[in-house]
Design an enzyme around this catalytic site. Structure first.
Site, PDB file in Angstrom:
ATOM      1  N   TYR A   1      -1.417  -0.520  10.573  1.00 50.66           N
ATOM      2  CA  TYR A   1      -1.529  -0.970   9.174  1.00 50.66           C
ATOM      3  C   TYR A   1      -0.356  -0.454   8.335  1.00 50.66           C
ATOM      4  O   TYR A   1       0.268  -1.204   7.586  1.00 50.66           O
ATOM      5  CB  TYR A   1      -2.870  -0.477   8.615  1.00 50.66           C
ATOM      6  CG  TYR A   1      -3.103  -0.781   7.152  1.00 50.66           C
ATOM      7  CD1 TYR A   1      -3.295  -2.089   6.711  1.00 50.66           C
ATOM      8  CD2 TYR A   1      -3.161   0.248   6.208  1.00 50.66           C
ATOM      9  CE1 TYR A   1      -3.532  -2.359   5.372  1.00 50.66           C
ATOM     10  CE2 TYR A   1      -3.402  -0.016   4.874  1.00 50.66           C
ATOM     11  CZ  TYR A   1      -3.588  -1.316   4.456  1.00 50.66           C
ATOM     12  OH  TYR A   1      -3.819  -1.586   3.125  1.00 50.66           O
TER      13      TYR A   1
ATOM     14  N   SER B   1       0.855  -1.190   0.000  1.00 45.52           N
ATOM     15  CA  SER B   1       0.000   0.000   0.000  1.00 45.52           C
ATOM     16  C   SER B   1       0.892   1.241   0.000  1.00 45.52           C
ATOM     17  O   SER B   1       2.029   1.192   0.489  1.00 45.52           O
ATOM     18  CB  SER B   1      -0.849   0.001   1.279  1.00 45.52           C
ATOM     19  OG  SER B   1      -1.461   1.262   1.481  1.00 45.52           O
TER      20      SER B   1
HETATM   21  P1  NDP Z   1     -11.236  -6.341   0.244  1.00 44.92           P
HETATM   22  O1  NDP Z   1     -11.721  -6.186   1.636  1.00 44.92           O
HETATM   23  O2  NDP Z   1     -12.184  -6.177  -0.881  1.00 44.92           O
HETATM   24  O3  NDP Z   1     -10.506  -7.742   0.088  1.00 44.92           O
HETATM   25  C1  NDP Z   1      -9.719  -8.284   1.106  1.00 44.92           C
HETATM   26  C2  NDP Z   1      -9.545  -9.755   0.839  1.00 44.92           C
HETATM   27  O4  NDP Z   1      -8.719 -10.315   1.864  1.00 44.92           O
HETATM   28  C3  NDP Z   1     -10.869 -10.496   0.862  1.00 44.92           C
HETATM   29  O5  NDP Z   1     -10.829 -11.558  -0.056  1.00 44.92           O
HETATM   30  C4  NDP Z   1     -10.913 -11.019   2.295  1.00 44.92           C
HETATM   31  O6  NDP Z   1     -11.667 -12.206   2.421  1.00 44.92           O
HETATM   32  C5  NDP Z   1      -9.447 -11.345   2.516  1.00 44.92           C
HETATM   33  N1  NDP Z   1      -9.165 -11.356   3.939  1.00 44.92           N
HETATM   34  C6  NDP Z   1      -9.288 -10.307   4.811  1.00 44.92           C
HETATM   35  N2  NDP Z   1      -8.995 -10.712   6.053  1.00 44.92           N
HETATM   36  C7  NDP Z   1      -8.699 -12.033   5.969  1.00 44.92           C
HETATM   37  C8  NDP Z   1      -8.341 -13.016   6.914  1.00 44.92           C
HETATM   38  N3  NDP Z   1      -8.247 -12.733   8.213  1.00 44.92           N
HETATM   39  N4  NDP Z   1      -8.099 -14.292   6.498  1.00 44.92           N
HETATM   40  C9  NDP Z   1      -8.210 -14.606   5.179  1.00 44.92           C
HETATM   41  N5  NDP Z   1      -8.554 -13.716   4.223  1.00 44.92           N
HETATM   42  C10 NDP Z   1      -8.800 -12.449   4.623  1.00 44.92           C
HETATM   43  O7  NDP Z   1     -10.051  -5.285   0.119  1.00 44.92           O
HETATM   44  P2  NDP Z   1      -8.980  -4.993  -1.032  1.00 44.92           P
HETATM   45  O8  NDP Z   1      -9.242  -5.786  -2.240  1.00 44.92           O
HETATM   46  O9  NDP Z   1      -8.901  -3.544  -1.139  1.00 44.92           O
HETATM   47  O10 NDP Z   1      -7.644  -5.500  -0.312  1.00 44.92           O
HETATM   48  C11 NDP Z   1      -6.681  -6.311  -0.966  1.00 44.92           C
HETATM   49  C12 NDP Z   1      -5.283  -5.865  -0.579  1.00 44.92           C
HETATM   50  O11 NDP Z   1      -5.061  -4.554  -1.101  1.00 44.92           O
HETATM   51  C13 NDP Z   1      -5.032  -5.771   0.921  1.00 44.92           C
HETATM   52  O12 NDP Z   1      -3.760  -6.298   1.215  1.00 44.92           O
HETATM   53  C14 NDP Z   1      -5.065  -4.270   1.197  1.00 44.92           C
HETATM   54  O13 NDP Z   1      -4.286  -3.939   2.306  1.00 44.92           O
HETATM   55  C15 NDP Z   1      -4.467  -3.747  -0.107  1.00 44.92           C
HETATM   56  N6  NDP Z   1      -4.762  -2.331  -0.403  1.00 44.92           N
HETATM   57  C16 NDP Z   1      -6.037  -1.893  -0.649  1.00 44.92           C
HETATM   58  C17 NDP Z   1      -6.275  -0.567  -0.963  1.00 44.92           C
HETATM   59  C18 NDP Z   1      -7.644  -0.037  -1.236  1.00 44.92           C
HETATM   60  O14 NDP Z   1      -7.806   1.194  -1.295  1.00 44.92           O
HETATM   61  N7  NDP Z   1      -8.646  -0.856  -1.433  1.00 44.92           N
HETATM   62  C19 NDP Z   1      -5.177   0.406  -1.034  1.00 44.92           C
HETATM   63  C20 NDP Z   1      -3.876  -0.153  -0.789  1.00 44.92           C
HETATM   64  C21 NDP Z   1      -3.695  -1.478  -0.489  1.00 44.92           C
HETATM   65  P3  NDP Z   1     -13.222 -12.210   2.924  1.00 44.92           P
HETATM   66  O15 NDP Z   1     -13.873 -10.986   2.368  1.00 44.92           O
HETATM   67  O16 NDP Z   1     -13.734 -13.479   2.335  1.00 44.92           O
HETATM   68  O17 NDP Z   1     -13.172 -12.209   4.386  1.00 44.92           O
END
Ligand code: NDP
Length: 268
Positions: free
Chosen positions: A163, A152
């Site tokens: 975070y 990020s």
């Molecule tokens: P989402 O919340 O849409 O997706 C997150 C994903 O991670 C989901 O599939 C979720 O599964 C899974 N997940 C979360 N917690 C757990 C856990 N404890 N165990 C297993 N799986 C888990 O968010 P994003 O797509 O935005 O996030 C994806 C990545 O991008 C992350 O690493 C985030 O930090 C990074 N990011 C996002 C930004 C943004 O603005 N969106 C900006 C910068 C970085 P489920 O929903 O099934 O629980």
């Protein structure tokens, strides 16, 4: 690398994409499948995983994704299960995308449960990635595969103590593992997105509507007056995974519509 189904030919490739039940991970899993890869998808929400599996079947002429449900902060056997079941089902591993990640609502020194939040966020964004990487190395060495860590831009500017510091740690893990694994023929890179329209608000304790409102307002804080889409990140992930990126390892690739160079103002 020749192209049979769009830009890249991943038809002999196998990918494990964590956090692929929604958002960025789902877009990466679907795009890799579109380019022919066999994909393992994983997350906590079974219904969302089913929806992503249906999209994968649509774009890949019915090739089935392997679905594995689990929580990386609770289930200590999950990283090993993800690697073992992927290799058992598909016979190899070429791409590990460490995308699962998230924050907690506070992440401030004044939070009453600071240390619990710290352990939870570091387990998801740092520890599980170290473990998955370690477990994947023997298979990636065989295929001369590569790893993409989803970090990020909050690794670069103060936003949320827990975070942001976890993502900064992840960036150093990307660079040091690239250095260690380069001699084995394994590349390791990171994508550092700016704000992207996903379900990410949930992990900040913000309802989707409020999160989307924040993103709408944040648009003017970006240089390009645009908020990222999951597909933007998937496009970069496909490039990094492909042989087109043979020259790239240990890189932190920012994909943020110019936010960092323009106005890194994060407050929800
Ligand atoms: P989402 O919340 O849409 O997706 C997150 C994903 O991670 C989901 O599939 C979720 O599964 C899974 N997940 C979360 N917690 C757990 C856990 N404890 N165990 C297993 N799986 C888990 O968010 P994003 O797509 O935005 O996030 C994806 C990545 O991008 C992350 O690493 C985030 O930090 C990074 N990011 C996002 C930004 C943004 O603005 N969106 C900006 C910068 C970085 P489920 O929903 O099934 O629980």
């Amino acid at each position: 690398m020749s192209s049979t189904n769009g830009k890249y030919d991943f038809s002999e490739k196998v990918a494990l994409v964590t956090g692929s039940s929604s958002g960025i991970g789902a877009a990466i899993a679907v795009q890799f499948a579109q380019y022919g890869a066999k994909v393992t998808i994983t997350g906590r929400n079974a219904e969302n995983l089913d929806n992503v599996a249906s999209k994968i079947a649509e774009v890949s002429n019915g090739v089935e994704a392997l679905q594995i449900i689990g929580d990386l902060t609770i289930d200590d056997s999950l990283p090993k299960r993800l690697i073992d079941e992927t290799v058992t089902k598909f016979g190899r591993l070429d791409f590990l995308v460490n995308n699962a990640g998230g924050s907690t609502p506070n992440g401030k020194l004044t939070s009453t449960n600071l240390l619990e939040e710290f352990d939870q966020v570091y387990k998801l964004n740092v520890r599980s990635i170290v473990e998955l990487t370690q477990l994947a190395v023997p298979y990636l060495e065989e295929t001369k595969g590569n790893i993409i860590n989803i970090s990020s831009i909050t690794a670069f500017v103060p936003f949320n103590l827990i975070y942001g510091s976890a993502k900064a740690a992840l960036d150093m893990i990307t660079k040091t593992s690239a250095k260690e694994l380069g001699p084995k023929g394994i590349r390791v890179n990171s994508i550092n997105p700016g704000p992207v329209v996903t379900g990410f608000g949930r992990s900040l304790g913000v309802e989707n509507d409020k999160y989307y409102e924040f993103l709408e307002q944040f648009e003017r804080e970006t240089l390009m007056k645009r908020i990222g889409k999951p597909e933007d990140i998937a496009n970069l992930a496909s490039f990094l995974a492909s042989d087109e990126a043979i020259n790239i390892t240990g890189s932190l690739m920012v994909s943020d519509n110019g936010t960092l160079v323009y106005s890194p103002k994060f407050e929800i």
